[in-house]
Write a protein that holds these residues in place. Structure first.
Motif, PDB file in Angstrom:
ATOM      1  N   THR A 106       0.678  -1.033   0.060  1.00 35.02           N
ATOM      2  CA  THR A 106       0.191   0.041   0.085  1.00 35.02           C
ATOM      3  C   THR A 106       0.841   1.324   0.055  1.00 35.02           C
ATOM      4  O   THR A 106       2.044   1.421   0.491  1.00 35.02           O
ATOM      5  CB  THR A 106      -1.133   0.109   1.087  1.00 35.02           C
ATOM      6  OG1 THR A 106      -0.152   0.243   2.321  1.00 35.02           O
ATOM      7  CG2 THR A 106      -1.812  -1.227   1.238  1.00 35.02           C
ATOM      8  N   TRP A 136      -2.402  -1.443   8.699  1.00 30.64           N
ATOM      9  CA  TRP A 136      -1.272  -2.045   8.094  1.00 30.64           C
ATOM     10  C   TRP A 136      -0.803  -3.152   9.212  1.00 30.64           C
ATOM     11  O   TRP A 136      -0.916  -2.899  10.232  1.00 30.64           O
ATOM     12  CB  TRP A 136      -0.193  -1.157   7.636  1.00 30.64           C
ATOM     13  CG  TRP A 136       0.424  -0.230   8.774  1.00 30.64           C
ATOM     14  CD1 TRP A 136       1.339  -0.588   9.748  1.00 30.64           C
ATOM     15  CD2 TRP A 136      -0.087   1.284   9.130  1.00 30.64           C
ATOM     16  NE1 TRP A 136       1.606   0.672  10.748  1.00 30.64           N
ATOM     17  CE2 TRP A 136       0.601   1.560  10.132  1.00 30.64           C
ATOM     18  CE3 TRP A 136      -1.067   1.958   8.428  1.00 30.64           C
ATOM     19  CZ2 TRP A 136       0.425   2.756  10.652  1.00 30.64           C
ATOM     20  CZ3 TRP A 136      -1.293   3.232   8.817  1.00 30.64           C
ATOM     21  CH2 TRP A 136      -0.644   3.667  10.208  1.00 30.64           C
ATOM     22  N   VAL A 171      -0.045  -6.302   5.159  1.00 29.85           N
ATOM     23  CA  VAL A 171      -0.241  -5.302   4.412  1.00 29.85           C
ATOM     24  C   VAL A 171       0.748  -4.206   4.678  1.00 29.85           C
ATOM     25  O   VAL A 171       0.925  -3.988   5.942  1.00 29.85           O
ATOM     26  CB  VAL A 171      -1.656  -4.733   5.041  1.00 29.85           C
ATOM     27  CG1 VAL A 171      -1.859  -3.522   4.427  1.00 29.85           C
ATOM     28  CG2 VAL A 171      -2.920  -5.751   4.766  1.00 29.85           C
ATOM     29  N   LEU A 224       2.973  -0.838   4.622  1.00 31.38           N
ATOM     30  CA  LEU A 224       2.800   0.538   4.553  1.00 31.38           C
ATOM     31  C   LEU A 224       4.058   1.181   3.896  1.00 31.38           C
ATOM     32  O   LEU A 224       5.183   1.171   4.332  1.00 31.38           O
ATOM     33  CB  LEU A 224       2.822   1.255   5.870  1.00 31.38           C
ATOM     34  CG  LEU A 224       2.584   2.769   5.974  1.00 31.38           C
ATOM     35  CD1 LEU A 224       1.471   3.460   5.385  1.00 31.38           C
ATOM     36  CD2 LEU A 224       2.463   3.033   7.399  1.00 31.38           C
TER      37      LEU A 224
END
Length: 479
Positions: A301, A413, A441, A443
């Motif tokens: 992301t 995250w 996830v 960051l």
């Protein structure tokens, strides 16, 4: 951009929405302002809307921390040809940021570390004139409170101008007299206060740093809280009608007034070149058949973009590995660079909402949270035709008020690279490669060159380890 201390609740309100318009006695609004008070946009905007996407070569200079203990976010535009004006904005932003960070370090900020947010708004960008307002909310010490300053560039003369340069030097006494008259009898003012404010001409002219023309040619002058009246009363606005103010304008002021009322549609500040990075044309199907129950997946992301300088390069890196990612975009950057947001979607990536000007949403009211998120979602939909379903709260700060103010699903995250803190591509890459786990996830930020430079190594190494790169929504749906 002078600032004055305000109660915390007032700090959270928008820059112009606190003001009371002289002409009507009702709250003034500025729907084009990134920090304008939510709910005020139903009233007509006093200034004509500027589409920043039409400014050739525009770059938005954005930066922020990811620490809730010392939260800050800044942005200002860099327009080809207006180098001197950009330098002035950069100097002011850096001064305020340095003062704020010093106060965080020495403990003089508020108990929670405080917050500094500097956002921008275009007032006019047409012909040979450019006008930008920077709005500061928060801060500490000498730079605390609510402050606004308008910056002006005269392409004809090739120089920056102050707000007061809109008025001819020979007409300034008449201009000041009209301003005082417009303030008399207003709540929070009294003759003694006005005598004191208007008696010191040197201090007063310093306060006159937020001036802009309305869509009908009137001149709107905004005084920061505490400058000419009680600070608790908020900002004071005096709008002088076109017929009144036009005889007092300088030659530059008349050109600005003309372009504010009837924009020519193009901006020429004499720049020898307006380089605009090519927008990638990578395409990928909206469908992704990766089964994250069967293979190792990771969701990369990227926050705070799009960046005119770095996002296009990032998209190319991702396409080379058939990798998909999720971009949590800031609304004011989406408005400036919609083509890049379209390119993100066209390449099979997901676009999420990261607020309009990157404030700590937990310090806002529900109405203000909704305004930040709804405005950004509208910008994303205007750019791509698709409204986002996900949002990432700035600083990862979320509470029940934030969650209840939106139907968007919050995304945080599981792996923080801290790439904003360490501008080292190798270190950023290793922070992912050495720690990543299945279904993480991650960051990252596409406003930092070192973060984008780290992506090829991340993709190359993790691909060799059997990882597949998917969007957050796909990861959620297939876990």
């Amino acid at each position: 951009m002078r600032t004055h201390r305000l109660l915390p609740s007032l700090l959270l309100l928008g820059s112009l929405a606190l003001a009371t318009a002289c002409s009507s006695g009702s709250p003034g609004t500025a729907s084009g302002t990134a920090t304008a008070r939510p709910g005020a946009s139903a009233a007509p905007s006093p200034t004509r809307t500027v589409d920043p996407a039409r400014i050739k070569g525009l770059q938005i200079v954005s930066d922020n921390s990811e620490s809730t203990s010392c939260a800050w976010a800044t942005s200002y535009p860099d327009v080809p040809g207006a180098t001197a004006m950009t330098a002035e904005m950069k100097k002011d932003v850096q001064w305020r940021l340095a003062a704020f960070r010093a106060s965080c370090e020495d403990g003089s900020a508020s108990d929670d570390g405080g917050e500094l947010n500097i956002s921008h708004q275009f007032l006019v960008a047409s012909g040979d004139v450019l006008g930008v307002r920077l709005t500061t909310l928060g801060g500490s010490g000498a730079g605390s409170g609510l402050g606004r300053r308008t910056y002006w560039y005269d392409g004809g003369a090739g120089r920056s101008r102050t707000a007061l340069d809109l008025v001819d030097s020979g007409s300034r006494e008449a201009f000041l007299a009209a301003l005082r008259s417009g303030l008399e009898g207003r709540e929070g003012t009294d003759p003694d206060t006005l005598d004191q404010a208007f008696g010191d001409r040197s201090a007063l002219t310093g306060e006159l740093d937020d001036m802009a023309f309305t869509a009908t040619g009137g001149l709107r002058v905004t005084f920061d809280p505490g400058a000419v009246g009680a600070g608790a009363a908020g900002s004071y606005v005096v709008t002088l009608p076109k017929a009144t103010v036009t005889p007092w304008l300088s030659a530059f002021g008349k050109r600005v007034q003309e372009q504010s009322v009837s924009p020519s549609g193009s901006l020429d500040l004499g720049a020898t070149a307006t380089p605009t990075p090519a927008v990638p044309t990578h395409t990928a199907s909206g469908d992704d058949d990766t089964d994250c129950e069967q293979v190792k997946c990771v969701a990369l992301t990227f926050d705070d973009g799009p960046s005119a300088t770095y996002t296009a390069t990032l998209l190319t890196h991702l396409a080379q590995y058939d990798a998909r990612a999720t971009f949590f975009t800031v609304g004011q950057n989406v408005v400036a660079h919609p083509a890049l947001v379209r390119a993100e979607v066209r390449a099979g990536n997901e676009v999420g909402n990261h607020s309009y000007s990157h404030p700590d949403l937990t310090k806002l009211t529900a109405e203000e949270v909704a305004y930040q998120l709804n405005r950004t979602s509208a910008a994303i939909k205007a750019a791509t035709g698709q409204a986002p379903t996900l949002f990432r709260p700035p600083y990862g700060a979320v509470n029940s008020t934030v969650r209840q103010a939106t139907r968007l699903s919050a995304v945080l995250w599981t792996l923080d690279t801290e790439d904003w803190k360490y501008p080292d591509a190798a270190r950023v890459a290793q922070s992912v490669i050495s720690k990543v786990k299945r279904n993480d996830v991650v960051l990252l930020h596409d406003i930092h060159p070192t973060s984008v430079a780290a992506v090829p190594q991340i993709l190359r190494t993790l691909s060799a380890q059997g990882y597949h790169f998917v969007t957050v929504s796909h990861l959620r749906a297939t876990m």
